[in-house]
Design a protein around this motif. Structure first.
Motif, short mmCIF file in Angstrom:
data_model
loop_
_atom_site.label_atom_id
_atom_site.label_comp_id
_atom_site.label_asym_id
_atom_site.label_seq_id
_atom_site.Cartn_x
_atom_site.Cartn_y
_atom_site.Cartn_z
N SER A 129 1.86 4.61 -2.52
CA SER A 129 1.34 5.70 -2.27
C SER A 129 1.43 7.02 -3.39
O SER A 129 2.11 7.97 -2.65
N HIS A 176 -6.72 7.39 4.66
CA HIS A 176 -4.87 7.44 4.41
C HIS A 176 -4.14 7.81 3.19
O HIS A 176 -3.22 8.71 3.51
N GLU A 177 -4.99 7.36 1.89
CA GLU A 177 -4.70 7.93 0.53
C GLU A 177 -5.34 9.49 0.26
O GLU A 177 -4.67 9.68 -0.15
N HIS A 203 3.98 9.62 4.55
CA HIS A 203 3.79 8.96 5.91
C HIS A 203 4.45 9.19 6.97
O HIS A 203 5.46 10.34 6.82
N LEU A 206 1.07 -0.62 -0.09
CA LEU A 206 -0.56 -0.40 0.14
C LEU A 206 0.87 1.59 0.05
O LEU A 206 0.61 2.29 -0.41
N SER A 207 2.08 0.89 1.15
CA SER A 207 2.70 1.82 1.17
C SER A 207 3.66 2.51 -0.01
O SER A 207 3.68 3.58 -0.91
N HIS A 260 -2.38 11.49 1.38
CA HIS A 260 -1.18 11.08 0.57
C HIS A 260 -1.88 12.15 -0.84
O HIS A 260 -1.30 13.19 -1.68
ZN ZN Z 1 0.19 5.84 2.15
#
Ligand code: ZN
Length: 475
Positions: free
Chosen positions: A21, A213-214, A223, A17-18, A217
């Motif tokens: 991102s 969370h997304e 992060h 996921l990260s 970004h």
């Molecule tokens: Zn992320």
């Protein structure tokens, strides 16, 4: 609720996921616990994070198809619910009274190139819509209802989503468009983590937080690394104290949903940084709160053991002296400085990223916005467990020879790491010169002042091209 069979799965899921991102795909962008992208000389505003122009609402568009469906085609989360969920998660960021950024749902995705049926359901359509994002035509939120696009693009089904800015304005330092995509397979009602390919399932609350969370970004946040002890707690059962201080922008989704623990969706670190990037001013409407009436700033420089040479890329955390797990805000040292300053070998950054300041006074510096109060300041290395998330301005991050240390009033290269002095800051105030001299380092780390020099010397052509087109989602 335990939704994945093993801790390893969760790490994999969150790590990917990260990685998606808007970070991994832009290898040398300046990043930090706060802003995702920082301007450099001639590209944006030098030393200033790229942010949206907030004089008008940020407009986004959403996929016209369902958010989630089973492999047999049965829709489990329909389009109206998906759109409402995205709107609600944008609202979470908009509701912060000390941050001045608003969002407007501008309608379904516009047709662009090969995309014309309103529902992104193939890689070709995905490419077309992301092309529209890169061209600044629209800011798309895409639903990959059965996860097939994620799987075809990345060969793994354990990915929740990704997002990031698409088009930047090098003249103004503004984000012009951003986009992202969510994997509806996590909401298809099927939980077979041990199958191949695996099919994971999240609760609605967990999925909401992944969306939020997304969108963090999307607004330009990177992060954050705080309360890494959650990595060693049972999956989905983090301590509430740890969870309270755990940023929504933590790169790994491994705890229970914050809402199920009675916590607001945004942690103090998220609130502080979205407010720092988009500070509400004294002219704010009555329902808003000027940023500088609710936050002060802790500021300093991280130094190698010579006490003079600034150290880039270390994680600096200010923790409340009374509730250290719950109220904590972080940033990476040198977060405004370029991750690739150039040296005699590569020739003054000829091949480097256009992003990040070249002002040497910003090397190793940190600024941490905090609510008024009393804090201990701690510096640590980027956790090796989070290395895949590419935290901080250097990749790989600089190793800290110690396991971290506190600031104290008599800093030296030989003070005890756990000697700490509290720092008190008032709203609107800046407490400066909170410099920390690392213990036990060589005098300086020339080889780490540019991670590219250390890794790849000289950078290959693809990296140089990438640098000149800082569009994370295009790569
Ligand atoms: Zn992320």
């Amino acid at each position: 609720m335990r939704t994945r069979s093993t801790f390893k799965h969760s790490l994999l899921l969150a790590g990917l996921l990260s990685a998606l991102s808007g970070v991994l795909l832009l290898p040398v962008v300046v990043r930090a616990g706060g802003p995702l992208i920082v301007g450099g000389p001639g590209y944006g505003v030098e030393g200033q994070p790229f942010v949206w122009d907030t004089s008008a609402p940020v407009q986004y568009r959403v996929d016209g198809g369902p958010l989630a469906r089973k492999p047999d085609g049965t829709v489990t989360v329909n389009n109206a619910t998906g759109v409402a969920r995205v709107q609600a998660m944008f609202q979470v960021w908009q509701n912060m009274p000390t941050a001045n950024i608003t969002f407007t749902y501008a309608g379904p995705l516009q047709s662009y190139g090969a995309f014309s049926d309103g529902d992104v359901s193939t890689v070709e359509e995905y490419d077309a819509v992301m092309g529209s994002c890169n061209d600044g035509v629209q800011s798309p939120v895409i639903f990959d209802a059965d996860g097939s696009i994620f799987y075809q693009l990345l060969g793994d089904s354990a990915i929740i989503g990704f997002a990031g800015p698409c088009q930047l304005d090098p003249a103004t330092g503004h984000i012009l468009s951003a986009g992202g995509m969510f994997n509806g397979q996590n909401r298809d009602g099927i939980n077979t983590p041990d199958s191949y390919p695996a099919n994971y399932e999240m609760t609605a609350a967990e999925f909401d937080e992944a969306v939020a969370h997304e969108l963090g970004h999307f607004v330009g946040l990177d992060h954050s690394q705080i309360n890494t002890e959650v990595l060693f707690e049972p999956f989905g059962a983090c301590s509430v104290d740890d969870l309270a201080g755990l940023p929504l922008m933590f790169p790994y989704a491994i705890c229970q949903a914050r809402s199920t623990a009675g916590l607001p969706m945004l942690a103090p670190d998220d609130l502080a940084w979205v407010s720092e990037l988009y500070p509400e001013t004294a002219n704010a409407p009555p329902d808003r709160i000027p940023f500088n009436t609710r936050y002060g700033t802790l500021r300093g420089t991280i130094l190698f053991s010579d006490g003079e040479t600034p150290a880039q890329g270390l994680n600096v955390i200010a923790r409340s002296t009374t509730t250290p797990q719950r109220v904590a805000v972080s940033v990476f040292s040198g977060y405004l400085f370029t991750g690739n300053p150039g040296q005699t070998v590569t020739g003054d950054n000829d091949f480097g990223t256009p992003l990040g300041s070249r002002n040497p006074l910003l090397m190793g510096t940190y600024d941490i916005p905090v609510p008024p109060g009393s804090y201990y300041v701690w510096v640590e290395s980027v956790s090796p467990l989070l290395a895949g998330a590419e935290l901080g301005p250097l990749y790989p991050p600089i190793p800290n020879p110690s396991h971290g240390e506190y600031w104290n009033a008599n800093e030296s290269a030989t003070d005890h790491e756990l000697t700490q002095d509290a720092v008190t800051v008032a709203a609107g105030a800046i407490v400066s010169d909170l410099n920390i001299i690392l213990n036990g380092t060589p005098p300086r780390f020339d080889s780490f002042e540019s991670s590219q020099l250390w890794l790849i010397d000289p950078p290959p052509a693809w990296l140089r091209e990438e640098d000149l087109d800082p569009s994370p989602l295009e790569a």
